[in-house]
Design a protein around this motif. Structure first.
Motif, PDB file in Angstrom:
ATOM      1  N   GLN A  41     -94.656 -23.045  48.713  1.00 32.73           N
ATOM      2  CA  GLN A  41     -94.217 -23.512  50.030  1.00 32.73           C
ATOM      3  C   GLN A  41     -93.933 -22.348  50.978  1.00 32.73           C
ATOM      4  O   GLN A  41     -94.319 -22.385  52.146  1.00 32.73           O
ATOM      5  CB  GLN A  41     -92.981 -24.406  49.902  1.00 32.73           C
ATOM      6  CG  GLN A  41     -92.593 -25.090  51.190  1.00 32.73           C
ATOM      7  CD  GLN A  41     -93.680 -26.013  51.721  1.00 32.73           C
ATOM      8  OE1 GLN A  41     -94.364 -26.701  50.974  1.00 32.73           O
ATOM      9  NE2 GLN A  41     -93.869 -26.019  53.026  1.00 32.73           N
ATOM     10  N   ASN A  42     -93.286 -21.305  50.478  1.00 32.04           N
ATOM     11  CA  ASN A  42     -92.976 -20.143  51.323  1.00 32.04           C
ATOM     12  C   ASN A  42     -94.249 -19.440  51.787  1.00 32.04           C
ATOM     13  O   ASN A  42     -94.362 -19.053  52.954  1.00 32.04           O
ATOM     14  CB  ASN A  42     -92.085 -19.149  50.570  1.00 32.04           C
ATOM     15  CG  ASN A  42     -90.705 -19.698  50.304  1.00 32.04           C
ATOM     16  OD1 ASN A  42     -90.223 -20.570  51.004  1.00 32.04           O
ATOM     17  ND2 ASN A  42     -90.082 -19.190  49.257  1.00 32.04           N
TER      18      ASN A  42
ATOM     19  N   GLN B  15     -96.108 -21.629  54.404  1.00 35.26           N
ATOM     20  CA  GLN B  15     -95.466 -21.579  55.720  1.00 35.26           C
ATOM     21  C   GLN B  15     -95.708 -20.241  56.407  1.00 35.26           C
ATOM     22  O   GLN B  15     -95.981 -20.193  57.607  1.00 35.26           O
ATOM     23  CB  GLN B  15     -93.962 -21.827  55.603  1.00 35.26           C
ATOM     24  CG  GLN B  15     -93.272 -21.939  56.942  1.00 35.26           C
ATOM     25  CD  GLN B  15     -93.831 -23.077  57.788  1.00 35.26           C
ATOM     26  OE1 GLN B  15     -93.875 -24.224  57.353  1.00 35.26           O
ATOM     27  NE2 GLN B  15     -94.265 -22.771  59.005  1.00 35.26           N
ATOM     28  N   SER B  16     -95.655 -19.146  55.649  1.00 39.10           N
ATOM     29  CA  SER B  16     -95.925 -17.827  56.226  1.00 39.10           C
ATOM     30  C   SER B  16     -97.357 -17.728  56.730  1.00 39.10           C
ATOM     31  O   SER B  16     -97.618 -17.128  57.780  1.00 39.10           O
ATOM     32  CB  SER B  16     -95.664 -16.735  55.192  1.00 39.10           C
ATOM     33  OG  SER B  16     -94.302 -16.690  54.840  1.00 39.10           O
TER      34      SER B  16
ATOM     35  N   ASP C  37     -97.925 -19.664  59.974  1.00 35.93           N
ATOM     36  CA  ASP C  37     -97.253 -19.008  61.101  1.00 35.93           C
ATOM     37  C   ASP C  37     -98.142 -17.953  61.770  1.00 35.93           C
ATOM     38  O   ASP C  37     -97.845 -17.507  62.867  1.00 35.93           O
ATOM     39  CB  ASP C  37     -95.940 -18.360  60.648  1.00 35.93           C
ATOM     40  CG  ASP C  37     -94.848 -19.388  60.374  1.00 35.93           C
ATOM     41  OD1 ASP C  37     -94.973 -20.550  60.832  1.00 35.93           O
ATOM     42  OD2 ASP C  37     -93.872 -19.024  59.682  1.00 35.93           O
TER      43      ASP C  37
END
Length: 92
Positions: A16-17, A20-21, A24
């Motif tokens: 998930q991290n 999301q990165s 972005d």
């Protein structure tokens, strides 16, 4: 517009991290979690091959949790959707 598909392996519990990165980053239009040999697929839409290279070789390695990537450069887009027309609305 130049497109690339990047297949990504991610460290456990970082999915998930990392996703999301990736999303972005302005030129990353979509990120998919997938089954199979890879954990994520990122679609990059950039102006040049050099821009894609900068994203994959400079920005992706700064994201904690990415183990490795495989980049596929698209030569031609064959789609039911006329993406160029959708993105050019109001440009005239």
């Amino acid at each position: 517009m130049t497109n690339a598909i990047v297949l990504i392996n991610v460290e456990s519990r970082q999915l998930q991290n990392v996703a999301q990165s990736l999303v972005d980053i302005d030129e990353v239009s979509e990120v998919y979690s997938v089954g199979g040999r890879f954990d994520l697929v990122a679609v990059i839409r950039a102006r040049t091959n050099e821009a894609i290279s900068d994203i994959v070789t400079d920005q992706f390695p700064q994201i904690d949790g990415i183990r490795n990537t495989e980049t596929l450069i698209a030569f031609k887009v064959i789609s039911k959707h006329d993406l160029e027309r959708m993105f050019s609305i109001g440009a005239e």
